[in-house]
Design an enzyme around this catalytic site. Structure first.
Site, short mmCIF file in Angstrom:
data_model
loop_
_atom_site.label_atom_id
_atom_site.label_comp_id
_atom_site.label_asym_id
_atom_site.label_seq_id
_atom_site.Cartn_x
_atom_site.Cartn_y
_atom_site.Cartn_z
CB SER A 41 -0.94 0.01 1.20
OG SER A 41 -0.21 -0.21 2.39
CG ASP A 344 -4.93 5.11 6.55
OD1 ASP A 344 -3.70 5.03 6.75
OD2 ASP A 344 -5.51 4.46 5.65
CG HIS A 347 -1.36 3.60 4.66
ND1 HIS A 347 -2.57 3.04 5.01
CD2 HIS A 347 -0.67 2.65 4.02
CE1 HIS A 347 -2.63 1.80 4.57
NE2 HIS A 347 -1.48 1.52 3.97
#
Ligand SMILES: *[C@@H]1O[C@H](CO)[C@@H](O)[C@H](O)[C@H]1NC(C)=O
Ligand SMILES: *[C@@H]1O[C@H](CO)[C@@H](O)[C@H](O)[C@H]1NC(C)=O
Ligand SMILES: *[C@@H]1O[C@H](CO)[C@@H](O)[C@H](O)[C@H]1NC(C)=O
Length: 387
Positions: A41, A344, A347
């Site tokens: 991610s 969040d 991240h």
């Protein structure tokens, strides 16, 4: 011990110094014509909604406030705006690297195979060990090896003959990672930090095999990031919220053992890159320090407010709450994401990504021995950090 770390890094740095850059920008033309990216991610520019959809996994990144600081809409990126890879593409004058599972068009200028939650090791490694356990579908079948298969399936659409392919890929920048964070974070659900430590050599070997496979295809410039300081990562801090005071670094508030695991990974990774660089003298293998720039931000309280608190999430000590994820209607978002380090959970905010990208670009854009030597400050600086 810090001296030892620096001494161990010296061979890498000397080799970097001696090795000739694969591509010269002496002509003034673009150095790289495309970017090929593998990762999780931290690098995924929009693949995860497709993959999570296949596996019927809830994916909050498709909702606001993802993308609020840049793009102005959710793009499938795990962040409020641009990721490190986006800043790299901008700096190199290339388009944002299109996610291969969500883009209907050409990949001649780059392709991003990175998927949120991806691991270096194949999913079977974890499922055999009941990691992360319970009814979890993670890790999904998106490991580094799987992403390489996707790359190899795409290859015939990019170039035809072996000669043409080698030439094409020699003008590309390959981003291999970061890999390892999900391998370790999933494992922490079931294993102690000491147990997870035994996985590190497997992760490094998998990354190494991938690099050699890419070199075989013609890659000449590869950026290989290390892992983050997991002990400062809000999801890890939240999971181990009842750790005894001695488990934390009293100045940073980070969990020492988890950060040490990351340093261990990064030390082994750099030694392996050193070995690969010596073996492939016509290839440029760049280590990208992910740990140092984040520690720097954690240690500079004036840079970010509430540095270990996420910007977007639910009620909880670190602003994280598993029942109220960012993207949920009940979640709250801080008024100024650029004043925060974490977005969040694991991240980073766009502001933090920009800082990391600046450090990596310093390495990517350094072509002379002199500027490469300045890079020695990077890894050695690590030793100074209060983990
Ligand atoms: C992809 O683009 C082509 C041509 O622009 C179009 O015919 C095709 O339907 C598109 N496919 C998808 C899945 O959107
Ligand atoms: C994982 O994905 C790869 C590539 O798409 C595929 O070849 C393989 O069969 C898949 N494995 C599993 C266990 O689903
Ligand atoms: C998480 O959010 C729920 C719902 O708002 C709340 O009841 C719970 O106390 C929160 N958990 C923590 C640890 O704050």
């Amino acid at each position: 011990m810090h001296k030892l770390v620096c001494a161990a890094l010296l061979p890498v740095l000397l080799i970097l110094w001696w090795s000739k850059p694969a591509i010269s920008s002496a002509s003034g033309g673009p150095r790289y014509r495309s970017i090929f990216s593998f990762g999780d991610s931290f690098a995924d520019t929009g693949n995860n909604p497709a993959v999570f959809g296949w596996y019927s996994v809830f994916d909050p990144v498709t909702r606001p406030p993802y993308g609020t600081s840049f793009f102005g809409r959710p793009t499938g990126r795990n962040g409020d705006g641009r990721l490190i890879i986006d800043f790299i593409a901008e700096n190199l004058g290339l388009p944002y690297v299109p996610p291969t599972l969500a883009h209907n068009g050409s990949f001649r200028r780059g392709a991003n195979f990175a998927v949120g939650a991806a691991t270096a090791l194949d999913a079977g490694f974890f499922h055999e060990r009941d990691i992360p356990g319970g009814a979890s579908k993670f890790p999904l079948n998106t490991s580094l090896g799987v992403q390489l298969e996707w790359f190899e399936s795409m290859k015939p659409t990019l170039c035809r003959t072996a000669r043409e392919c080698k030439k094409f890929f020699s003008r590309s920048l390959f981003l291999v990672g970061e890999f390892g964070v999900n391998d370790y974070h999933f494992s922490f659900q079931r294993k102690t930090v000491q147990e997870v430590r035994s996985f590190v050599p497997h992760v490094i070997a998998t990354i190494s095999i991938a690099i050699e496979r890419l070199i075989k295809h013609g890659a000449r410039s590869l950026v290989v990031p290390g892992v983050i300081p997991s002990g400062c990562s809000p999801p890890i801090l939240t999971k181990f919220t009842n750790a005894p005071p001695a488990a934390y670094n009293s100045e940073t508030g980070c969990l020492t053992a988890h950060n040490e695991l990351g340093l261990h990974h990064n030390t082994l990774l750099q030694a392996e890159l050193d070995r690969l660089q010596a073996k492939h003298r016509n290839v440029r293998i760049m280590y990208a320090d992910f740990f140092g720039p984040i520690m720097e931000m954690v240690e500079s309280p004036h840079k970010f407010e509430d540095v270990l608190m996420v910007c977007c999430g639910g009620p909880g000590r670190y602003g994280l709450n598993s029942t109220v994820p960012c993207g949920d209607a009940a979640a709250t978002t801080c008024p100024y994401p650029s004043s925060r380090l974490y977005w969040d959970g694991v991240h980073l905010t766009e502001a933090a990504n920009r800082h990391v990208a600046d450090v990596w670009l310093g390495e990517i854009n350094s072509f002379t021995g002199v500027s490469r030597k300045q890079g020695t400050k990077g890894p050695c600086r690590l030793g100074r950090h209060k983990i």
